[in-house]
Motif scaffolding. Structure first.
Motif, short mmCIF file in Angstrom:
data_model
loop_
_atom_site.label_atom_id
_atom_site.label_comp_id
_atom_site.label_asym_id
_atom_site.label_seq_id
_atom_site.Cartn_x
_atom_site.Cartn_y
_atom_site.Cartn_z
N LYS A 1 78.60 55.46 9.51
CA LYS A 1 77.43 54.59 9.68
C LYS A 1 76.18 55.38 10.06
O LYS A 1 75.16 54.80 10.41
CB LYS A 1 77.71 53.53 10.74
CG LYS A 1 78.86 52.60 10.37
CD LYS A 1 79.16 51.62 11.48
CE LYS A 1 80.33 50.72 11.12
NZ LYS A 1 80.65 49.77 12.22
N SER A 2 76.27 56.72 10.00
CA SER A 2 75.15 57.60 10.38
C SER A 2 74.69 57.34 11.81
O SER A 2 73.49 57.38 12.11
CB SER A 2 73.98 57.42 9.40
OG SER A 2 74.37 57.76 8.09
N ASN A 3 75.66 57.09 12.69
CA ASN A 3 75.34 56.84 14.09
C ASN A 3 74.52 57.99 14.68
O ASN A 3 74.97 59.15 14.64
CB ASN A 3 76.63 56.67 14.88
CG ASN A 3 76.40 56.49 16.36
OD1 ASN A 3 76.37 57.46 17.10
ND2 ASN A 3 76.22 55.26 16.79
N TRP B 1 84.28 60.02 23.18
CA TRP B 1 84.70 59.06 22.16
C TRP B 1 85.98 59.55 21.50
O TRP B 1 86.16 60.75 21.26
CB TRP B 1 83.64 58.93 21.06
CG TRP B 1 82.42 58.16 21.45
CD1 TRP B 1 82.20 57.47 22.59
CD2 TRP B 1 81.23 58.03 20.65
NE1 TRP B 1 80.95 56.90 22.56
CE2 TRP B 1 80.33 57.23 21.39
CE3 TRP B 1 80.84 58.51 19.41
CZ2 TRP B 1 79.07 56.89 20.91
CZ3 TRP B 1 79.59 58.17 18.92
CH2 TRP B 1 78.70 57.36 19.67
N GLY C 1 73.84 58.91 17.74
CA GLY C 1 74.45 59.61 18.86
C GLY C 1 75.40 60.69 18.38
O GLY C 1 75.27 61.86 18.76
N PHE C 2 76.34 60.32 17.52
CA PHE C 2 77.31 61.29 17.02
C PHE C 2 76.63 62.40 16.23
O PHE C 2 76.96 63.59 16.39
CB PHE C 2 78.36 60.59 16.14
CG PHE C 2 79.38 61.53 15.57
CD1 PHE C 2 80.42 62.00 16.36
CD2 PHE C 2 79.30 61.96 14.26
CE1 PHE C 2 81.37 62.88 15.84
CE2 PHE C 2 80.23 62.84 13.74
CZ PHE C 2 81.27 63.30 14.53
N HIS D 1 66.45 53.74 12.11
CA HIS D 1 66.79 53.86 13.53
C HIS D 1 65.66 54.49 14.33
O HIS D 1 65.23 53.94 15.36
CB HIS D 1 68.05 54.70 13.70
CG HIS D 1 68.27 55.14 15.11
ND1 HIS D 1 68.76 54.30 16.09
CD2 HIS D 1 68.03 56.33 15.72
CE1 HIS D 1 68.81 54.95 17.23
NE2 HIS D 1 68.38 56.18 17.05
N LEU E 1 81.88 55.87 13.19
CA LEU E 1 80.44 55.82 13.46
C LEU E 1 79.68 56.86 12.64
O LEU E 1 78.52 56.66 12.27
CB LEU E 1 80.18 56.03 14.95
CG LEU E 1 80.61 54.85 15.83
CD1 LEU E 1 80.48 55.19 17.31
CD2 LEU E 1 79.79 53.60 15.51
N LYS F 1 87.07 56.54 16.33
CA LYS F 1 85.80 55.87 16.60
C LYS F 1 84.63 56.74 16.14
O LYS F 1 83.69 56.26 15.48
CB LYS F 1 85.66 55.59 18.11
CG LYS F 1 84.30 55.02 18.52
CD LYS F 1 84.20 54.97 20.03
CE LYS F 1 82.87 54.38 20.48
NZ LYS F 1 82.79 52.93 20.25
N TYR G 1 75.53 61.67 5.73
CA TYR G 1 74.40 61.08 6.45
C TYR G 1 73.46 60.32 5.51
O TYR G 1 73.11 60.80 4.43
CB TYR G 1 73.62 62.17 7.17
CG TYR G 1 72.53 61.66 8.09
CD1 TYR G 1 72.85 61.06 9.30
CD2 TYR G 1 71.19 61.76 7.75
CE1 TYR G 1 71.87 60.60 10.16
CE2 TYR G 1 70.20 61.31 8.61
CZ TYR G 1 70.54 60.72 9.81
OH TYR G 1 69.56 60.26 10.65
#
Length: 267
Positions: A94-96, A83, A98-99, A135, A91, A87, A127
């Motif tokens: 947004k507390s993604n 990534w 994956g990252f 999620h 993310l 990006k 976070y």
């Protein structure tokens, strides 16, 4: 343990990505079952990386139309994808999951400069445990409904329900991002019969290329169904994040300056 030959091949592919796309790799880690601590002998290697373009690349009217991922087909059981820095930080805000899992991986192929240290330091203040709980609860529910309601179940799918359920418990108990290593997550389980059954299943998974179907394992099945029922009634606590999105903009500019010099990046 990742074989030296695999590590060398992954680094070779990272250099190829840098050359082909004109970027620099900031962080490369292992993700998925090897990072979680329950790989099978034939598990793929899932290498994930964050990279930065030169500053001018971001100073563009059509930035939003530009491709911000680098993806390669799986070859020789190596899945290597990355990534873009911007990006990744968007993310992160947004507390993604994956990252957030990538930056916590203990299997690091390479880390350049201060990027990894910066995002780890920001993790507790960026976070959202509320977002994380939503999620992982959804992930557990989806996998349970899809795979674990028959008389015979695919045993490996237990881990795709247990890991998110234990992550939710961790966040509820400690109000911090959950670790990604399954052995650590298992510390929040209190029932000895359940823990013993899970540890036996872990040993089977680590030894077996394919686990196949089996009758349900009662202590594990009971834990899953009890937790899912409890979470249906639970409302994650809302919490204010200590850092704002401006902190991520600061990291973005600082990493570009560190990586490429001061060309086009104001302080």
């Amino acid at each position: 343990m990742i074989p030296a030959s695999v590590q060398n091949e992954i680094r070779s592919r990272l250099r190829r990505a840098e050359s082909e796309h004109g970027v620099k790799v900031l962080l490369a880690v292992e993700s998925g079952s090897r990072a979680w601590g329950f790989p099978s002998p034939n598990s793929d290697f899932d290498a994930r990386f964050i990279y930065a373009h030169p500053p001018e690349w971001y100073l563009s009217v059509d930035l939003e139309e530009k491709r911000d991922v680098i993806e390669y087909p799986i070859v020789d059981d190596l899945d290597v994808n990355g990534w873009d820095l911007r990006k990744a930080l968007r993310l992160f805000w947004k507390s993604n999951p994956g990252f957030v899992e990538w930056i916590q991986s203990s299997i690091i192929y390479e880390a350049s400069g201060s990027f990894h240290q910066c995002v780890l330091q920001l993790l507790p203040s960026i976070y959202s445990t509320e977002a994380g709980i939503h999620h992982y609860r959804s992930m557990a529910k989806t996998n349970y409904r899809g795979y674990l309601q028959q008389e015979k179940v695919p045993l490996k799918k237990y881990f795709y329900v247990l890991r998110p359920l234990l992550a939710v418990r961790w966040m509820e108990r400690f109000s911090t991002p959950a670790p990604i290593e399954f052995d650590q997550l298992l510390r929040v389980a209190d029932d000895e019969a359940f823990v013993g059954a899970v540890q036996e299943l872990l040993e089977v998974k680590r030894r077996s290329p394919e686990m196949g179907l089996s009758p349900q394992i009662p202590p594990i099945q009971q834990f899953i169904e009890s937790e899912l029922k409890r979470l249906e009634q639970a409302t994650p606590a809302k919490g204010e994040r200590a850092a704002g999105v401006s902190a991520l903009s600061d990291v973005f500019r600082a990493i570009l300056r560190e990586t490429w010099g001061n060309q086009g990046v104001s302080a």
